[in-house]
Design an enzyme around this catalytic site. Structure first.
Site, PDB file in Angstrom:
ATOM      1  N   LYS A 194       4.521   4.727   3.210  1.00  0.00           N
ATOM      2  CA  LYS A 194       3.661   3.962   4.118  1.00  0.00           C
ATOM      3  C   LYS A 194       2.770   3.014   3.322  1.00  0.00           C
ATOM      4  O   LYS A 194       1.924   3.451   2.545  1.00  0.00           O
ATOM      5  CB  LYS A 194       2.768   4.877   4.956  1.00  0.00           C
ATOM      6  CG  LYS A 194       2.079   4.098   6.081  1.00  0.00           C
ATOM      7  CD  LYS A 194       0.986   4.882   6.767  1.00  0.00           C
ATOM      8  CE  LYS A 194      -0.322   4.839   6.040  1.00  0.00           C
ATOM      9  NZ  LYS A 194      -0.887   3.476   5.886  1.00  0.00           N
TER      10      LYS A 194
ATOM     11  N   GLY B 243      -5.388   5.172  -3.721  1.00  0.00           N
ATOM     12  CA  GLY B 243      -6.391   4.618  -2.815  1.00  0.00           C
ATOM     13  C   GLY B 243      -7.774   5.101  -3.187  1.00  0.00           C
ATOM     14  O   GLY B 243      -8.042   5.402  -4.355  1.00  0.00           O
ATOM     15  N   SER B 244      -8.628   5.208  -2.189  1.00  0.00           N
ATOM     16  CA  SER B 244     -10.030   5.553  -2.449  1.00  0.00           C
ATOM     17  C   SER B 244     -10.175   7.024  -2.846  1.00  0.00           C
ATOM     18  O   SER B 244      -9.392   7.878  -2.424  1.00  0.00           O
ATOM     19  CB  SER B 244     -10.873   5.271  -1.208  1.00  0.00           C
ATOM     20  OG  SER B 244     -10.464   6.079  -0.137  1.00  0.00           O
ATOM     21  N   THR B 245     -11.196   7.298  -3.612  1.00  0.00           N
ATOM     22  CA  THR B 245     -11.487   8.685  -4.007  1.00  0.00           C
ATOM     23  C   THR B 245     -11.806   9.526  -2.778  1.00  0.00           C
ATOM     24  O   THR B 245     -11.391  10.685  -2.678  1.00  0.00           O
ATOM     25  CB  THR B 245     -12.642   8.702  -5.026  1.00  0.00           C
ATOM     26  OG1 THR B 245     -12.162   8.092  -6.237  1.00  0.00           O
ATOM     27  CG2 THR B 245     -13.107  10.110  -5.347  1.00  0.00           C
ATOM     28  N   GLU B 246     -12.499   8.911  -1.825  1.00  0.00           N
ATOM     29  CA  GLU B 246     -12.872   9.627  -0.600  1.00  0.00           C
ATOM     30  C   GLU B 246     -11.622  10.139   0.136  1.00  0.00           C
ATOM     31  O   GLU B 246     -11.534  11.327   0.485  1.00  0.00           O
ATOM     32  CB  GLU B 246     -13.658   8.652   0.287  1.00  0.00           C
ATOM     33  CG  GLU B 246     -14.113   9.228   1.591  1.00  0.00           C
ATOM     34  CD  GLU B 246     -14.488   8.123   2.597  1.00  0.00           C
ATOM     35  OE1 GLU B 246     -14.496   6.932   2.226  1.00  0.00           O
ATOM     36  OE2 GLU B 246     -14.738   8.478   3.753  1.00  0.00           O
ATOM     37  N   ILE B 247     -10.644   9.263   0.356  1.00  0.00           N
ATOM     38  CA  ILE B 247      -9.433   9.670   1.069  1.00  0.00           C
ATOM     39  C   ILE B 247      -8.568  10.575   0.173  1.00  0.00           C
ATOM     40  O   ILE B 247      -7.909  11.490   0.656  1.00  0.00           O
ATOM     41  CB  ILE B 247      -8.648   8.442   1.579  1.00  0.00           C
ATOM     42  CG1 ILE B 247      -9.502   7.629   2.584  1.00  0.00           C
ATOM     43  CG2 ILE B 247      -7.332   8.862   2.233  1.00  0.00           C
ATOM     44  CD1 ILE B 247      -9.895   8.359   3.859  1.00  0.00           C
ATOM     45  N   GLY B 248      -8.596  10.333  -1.127  1.00  0.00           N
ATOM     46  CA  GLY B 248      -7.859  11.200  -2.048  1.00  0.00           C
ATOM     47  C   GLY B 248      -8.325  12.647  -1.954  1.00  0.00           C
ATOM     48  O   GLY B 248      -7.511  13.583  -1.941  1.00  0.00           O
TER      49      GLY B 248
ATOM     50  N   GLU C  88      -3.955   8.849  -7.412  1.00  0.00           N
ATOM     51  CA  GLU C  88      -4.520   7.782  -8.271  1.00  0.00           C
ATOM     52  C   GLU C  88      -5.666   7.175  -7.494  1.00  0.00           C
ATOM     53  O   GLU C  88      -5.441   6.500  -6.488  1.00  0.00           O
ATOM     54  CB  GLU C  88      -3.468   6.699  -8.554  1.00  0.00           C
ATOM     55  CG  GLU C  88      -2.214   7.180  -9.228  1.00  0.00           C
ATOM     56  CD  GLU C  88      -2.417   7.600 -10.661  1.00  0.00           C
ATOM     57  OE1 GLU C  88      -3.521   7.382 -11.204  1.00  0.00           O
ATOM     58  OE2 GLU C  88      -1.486   8.162 -11.237  1.00  0.00           O
TER      59      GLU C  88
ATOM     60  N   GLU D 290     -17.861   2.247  -7.036  1.00  0.00           N
ATOM     61  CA  GLU D 290     -16.764   1.286  -7.150  1.00  0.00           C
ATOM     62  C   GLU D 290     -16.984   0.180  -6.114  1.00  0.00           C
ATOM     63  O   GLU D 290     -17.034   0.450  -4.916  1.00  0.00           O
ATOM     64  CB  GLU D 290     -15.425   1.986  -6.889  1.00  0.00           C
ATOM     65  CG  GLU D 290     -14.245   1.039  -7.005  1.00  0.00           C
ATOM     66  CD  GLU D 290     -12.905   1.756  -6.902  1.00  0.00           C
ATOM     67  OE1 GLU D 290     -12.663   2.442  -5.881  1.00  0.00           O
ATOM     68  OE2 GLU D 290     -12.094   1.621  -7.836  1.00  0.00           O
TER      69      GLU D 290
ATOM     70  N   CYS E 233      -8.031  -0.916  -9.493  1.00  0.00           N
ATOM     71  CA  CYS E 233      -8.654   0.385  -9.757  1.00  0.00           C
ATOM     72  C   CYS E 233      -9.168   0.473 -11.190  1.00  0.00           C
ATOM     73  O   CYS E 233     -10.105   1.202 -11.467  1.00  0.00           O
ATOM     74  CB  CYS E 233      -7.673   1.513  -9.454  1.00  0.00           C
ATOM     75  SG  CYS E 233      -6.087   1.316 -10.250  1.00  0.00           S
TER      76      CYS E 233
HETATM   77  P1  NAI Z   1      -8.116   3.970   1.669  1.00  0.00           P
HETATM   78  O1  NAI Z   1      -8.122   5.009   0.620  1.00  0.00           O
HETATM   79  O2  NAI Z   1      -8.708   4.323   3.000  1.00  0.00           O
HETATM   80  O3  NAI Z   1      -6.620   3.448   1.923  1.00  0.00           O
HETATM   81  C1  NAI Z   1      -5.557   3.579   1.031  1.00  0.00           C
HETATM   82  C2  NAI Z   1      -4.325   4.079   1.751  1.00  0.00           C
HETATM   83  O4  NAI Z   1      -4.609   5.350   2.315  1.00  0.00           O
HETATM   84  C3  NAI Z   1      -3.852   3.223   2.920  1.00  0.00           C
HETATM   85  O5  NAI Z   1      -2.439   3.205   2.950  1.00  0.00           O
HETATM   86  C4  NAI Z   1      -4.365   3.964   4.127  1.00  0.00           C
HETATM   87  O6  NAI Z   1      -3.577   3.729   5.270  1.00  0.00           O
HETATM   88  C5  NAI Z   1      -4.249   5.395   3.685  1.00  0.00           C
HETATM   89  N1  NAI Z   1      -5.136   6.342   4.362  1.00  0.00           N
HETATM   90  C6  NAI Z   1      -6.395   6.113   4.812  1.00  0.00           C
HETATM   91  N2  NAI Z   1      -6.898   7.219   5.395  1.00  0.00           N
HETATM   92  C7  NAI Z   1      -5.932   8.178   5.300  1.00  0.00           C
HETATM   93  C8  NAI Z   1      -5.849   9.545   5.717  1.00  0.00           C
HETATM   94  N3  NAI Z   1      -6.866  10.135   6.345  1.00  0.00           N
HETATM   95  N4  NAI Z   1      -4.715  10.224   5.458  1.00  0.00           N
HETATM   96  C9  NAI Z   1      -3.689   9.637   4.830  1.00  0.00           C
HETATM   97  N5  NAI Z   1      -3.702   8.353   4.425  1.00  0.00           N
HETATM   98  C10 NAI Z   1      -4.816   7.629   4.654  1.00  0.00           C
HETATM   99  O7  NAI Z   1      -8.870   2.703   1.071  1.00  0.00           O
HETATM  100  P2  NAI Z   1      -9.554   1.488   1.873  1.00  0.00           P
HETATM  101  O8  NAI Z   1     -10.344   2.021   3.012  1.00  0.00           O
HETATM  102  O9  NAI Z   1      -8.524   0.489   2.170  1.00  0.00           O
HETATM  103  O10 NAI Z   1     -10.520   0.897   0.769  1.00  0.00           O
HETATM  104  C11 NAI Z   1     -11.809   1.469   0.566  1.00  0.00           C
HETATM  105  C12 NAI Z   1     -12.140   1.515  -0.901  1.00  0.00           C
HETATM  106  O11 NAI Z   1     -11.203   2.340  -1.565  1.00  0.00           O
HETATM  107  C13 NAI Z   1     -12.084   0.208  -1.652  1.00  0.00           C
HETATM  108  O12 NAI Z   1     -13.240  -0.539  -1.505  1.00  0.00           O
HETATM  109  C14 NAI Z   1     -11.890   0.685  -3.053  1.00  0.00           C
HETATM  110  O13 NAI Z   1     -13.133   1.056  -3.613  1.00  0.00           O
HETATM  111  C15 NAI Z   1     -11.027   1.909  -2.900  1.00  0.00           C
HETATM  112  N6  NAI Z   1      -9.607   1.624  -3.148  1.00  0.00           N
HETATM  113  C16 NAI Z   1      -9.076   1.973  -4.352  1.00  0.00           C
HETATM  114  C17 NAI Z   1      -7.771   1.663  -4.647  1.00  0.00           C
HETATM  115  C18 NAI Z   1      -7.166   2.011  -5.961  1.00  0.00           C
HETATM  116  O14 NAI Z   1      -6.239   1.364  -6.399  1.00  0.00           O
HETATM  117  N7  NAI Z   1      -7.605   3.067  -6.612  1.00  0.00           N
HETATM  118  C19 NAI Z   1      -6.928   0.921  -3.717  1.00  0.00           C
HETATM  119  C20 NAI Z   1      -7.551   0.657  -2.447  1.00  0.00           C
HETATM  120  C21 NAI Z   1      -8.851   0.986  -2.209  1.00  0.00           C
HETATM  121 MG    MG Z   2     -10.251   3.656   4.354  1.00  0.00          MG
END
Ligand code: NAI
Ligand code: MG
Length: 508
Positions: A204, A257-262, A279, A412, A313
């Site tokens: 996804k 993605g974000s640390t929070e969602i991770g 990651e 971040e 990141c």
């Molecule tokens: P996010 O972590 O919410 O989104 C990343 C991915 O996770 C997307 O595909 C999203 O659909 C999916 N996702 C979101 N919530 C989920 C859940 N509950 N269960 C499963 N999958 C879920 O990141 P977001 O909101 O787009 O960006 C917020 C912040 O996160 C950014 O400002 C940045 O600080 C950080 N980030 C870090 C990244 C990295 O490469 N380490 C990449 C993107 C964002």
């Molecule tokens: Mg998000």
């Protein structure tokens, strides 16, 4: 130091799309399951927005729970009957190389779609994202034929009484969830090791950037993967992503993605004890020692934060320059920032584009304002760039007079914003560099070999760069210490993350 104003007015109007891109955007929103384009079980869609203009340019499916279940069922069936893992390694390798060749041949198409969807310059996408994606697939294709267990002599049993060995087996159905900053590259970085290992996949992309993953689906069908091996669904994270993570038929989750969602995913994965690779975020330090050639190091530090508009990141978002050269370094970074002035993504002169979305635009500007409120001074940039036609442009920004308590230093930002601090000696800067919950990357600039290695060992991060930044190569493991993640991608460890180890012990 005074904030540098734009010297010339830049036309940030988005350029016309190619006919191929228009045609792709006009497609009916569908999902890729079992090597076929299928309708969603409901009519919900997500808008595709071009962040260079803020205009809606298409729609993709917002997958329902039933859609996710269907994709997982396809991947499960494809895994369980061995139609992929049971192929000869050479056959798997060959199909993966075919995919890499098809992708490479379509570089221009993919670069344009990435530019439209994410806002990054088409030139950057064509030079970095697409070749990077191709190399991930090519490198991992070679691993398909190099996955071996070993014969092991038991410790407590006399020789000859037993025959024992390990087998490496694919972990199973993988749910792979990727972010919007390098959409195609992240997708390929995820699918490549899983495919080489013999796993099957539900991928996804992020809701903001689905286009290149959908275009990749065309090539997956064309390359000759058996049906159900790679399924690509689009949709929201908190719905479709969450369903993938909690699905009992999924064996492994790989997330960037974000640390929070991770953290949330890691918790949710425990219900059925899924394997996880995470990651996550970063706040990577860039340390500049007094012996450097500032004319090289300052533009290097600028590139470390301003590339991809800071939406990286491993962005070098905390700059530490030795007190004796601090002012010259800041001047050099300020000068180099002009190169990274944001332009529309299809402008051939662009080196940086807008931020990916209004949400990120507001978030990044919010951080800059918080920094100013907390007492930081703006050495360069400091706000949005003019774009009368719309779009989410933020000027490269350098903040000085910061302290370690400020949110701009601790959190971040994920935008073109760097905070710069002075230091006096090695131990002090190592301590300051490690004063963060993150540990993804770090850059060290020095000509002194001893200093380089000493600092490289002191800094707690998954990758350390010397006299460069963000050099990513698929042969080298990549991942985070501390809250920057769990596990490693790329390299031998990247393939290991998709394998189970089975011990077989036979009495003779
Ligand atoms: P996010 O972590 O919410 O989104 C990343 C991915 O996770 C997307 O595909 C999203 O659909 C999916 N996702 C979101 N919530 C989920 C859940 N509950 N269960 C499963 N999958 C879920 O990141 P977001 O909101 O787009 O960006 C917020 C912040 O996160 C950014 O400002 C940045 O600080 C950080 N980030 C870090 C990244 C990295 O490469 N380490 C990449 C993107 C964002
Ligand atoms: Mg998000």
């Amino acid at each position: 130091m005074t904030p540098m104003n734009e010297v010339t007015t830049i036309n940030r109007e988005q350029r016309a799309y190619s006919d191929a891109a228009k045609k792709f955007l006009a497609r009916k929103p569908q999902l890729f399951i079992n090597n076929e384009w299928v309708d969603s079980s409901h009519g919900a869609t997500l808008d595709v927005e071009d962040p260079s203009s803020g205009k809606i340019v298409g729609q993709v499916v917002d997958a329902s729970d039933r859609d996710v279940d269907r994709a997982v069922a396809a991947a499960r069936a494809a895994f369980d009957d061995g139609r992929w893992s049971g192929l000869a390694p050479m056959a798997r390798e060959k199909i993966m190389h075919r995919l890499a060749d098809l992708l490479e041949a379509a570089t221009d198409d993919f670069a344009e779609l990435e530019a439209i969807d994410n806002g990054k310059p088409k030139g950057m996408a064509g030079a970095v994202d697409v070749p990077g994606a191709v190399s991930q697939i090519r490198f991992m294709a070679g691993w398909a034929s190099k996955i071996n267990g070993e014969v092991i002599q038991p410790y407590t049993i006399p020789d000859g009484a037993f025959f024992s060995y390990t087998r490496k087996e694919p972990v199973g159905v993988c749910a792979q969830i990727v972010p919007w900053n390098f959409p195609l590259l992240m997708a390929c970085l995820k699918i490549a090791p899983a495919l080489a290992a013999g796993c099957t996949i539900v991928l996804k992309p992020a809701e903001q950037t689905s286009l290149t993953a959908l275009r990749l689906a065309d090539l997956i069908a064309e390359a000759g993967f058996p049906a159900g091996v790679v399924n690509i669904i689009t949709g929201n994270g908190h719905t479709a992503g969450d369903r993938m993570v909690k699905h009992p038929d999924v064996d492994k989750i790989a997330f960037t993605g974000s640390t929070e969602i991770g953290k949330l995913i890691n918790r949710n994965a425990t219900a059925t004890m899924k394997h996880v690779t995470l990651e996550l975020g970063g706040k990577s330090p860039v340390v500049i020692m007094p012996d450097v050639d500032i004319a090289v190091a300052a533009p290097g530090a600028a590139g470390a934060i301003f590339f991809n508009s800071g939406q990286v990141c491993i962005a070098g978002s905390r700059l530490f320059a030795h007190r004796s050269i601090f002012d010259q370094v800041i001047e050099g970074v300020a000068e180099a920032s002009a190169f990274w002035t944001p332009r529309a993504s299809l402008d051939p002169e662009a080196h940086a584009g807008p931020l990916v979305s209004k949400e990120q635009f507001d978030r990044v500007l919010g951080y800059i304002e918080a920094g100013k409120r907390d007492g930081a001074s703006v050495a360069v940039g400091g706000g949005a760039a003019e774009a009368p036609g719309g779009g989410y442009y933020v000027n490269p920004t350098v903040l000085v007079d910061v302290n370690p308590q400020m949110s701009v230093v601790r959190e971040e930002i994920f935008g073109p914003v760097v905070v710069a601090q002075r230091f006096d000696d090695l131990d002090e800067v190592a301590k300051a560099a490690n004063d963060t919950c993150f540990g993804l990357g770090a850059g060290i600039w020095t000509k002194d070999v001893g200093t380089m290695h000493k600092l490289a060992s002191k800094i707690k991060s998954g990758t350390v760069w010397g006299n460069c930044h963000a050099v990513i190569d698929t042969a080298l493991p990549f991942g985070g210490y501390k809250e920057s993640g769990i596990g490693r991608e790329q390299g031998r460890q990247g393939i290991e993350a998709y394998l189970e180890t089975k011990s077989v012990i036979i009495q003779l």
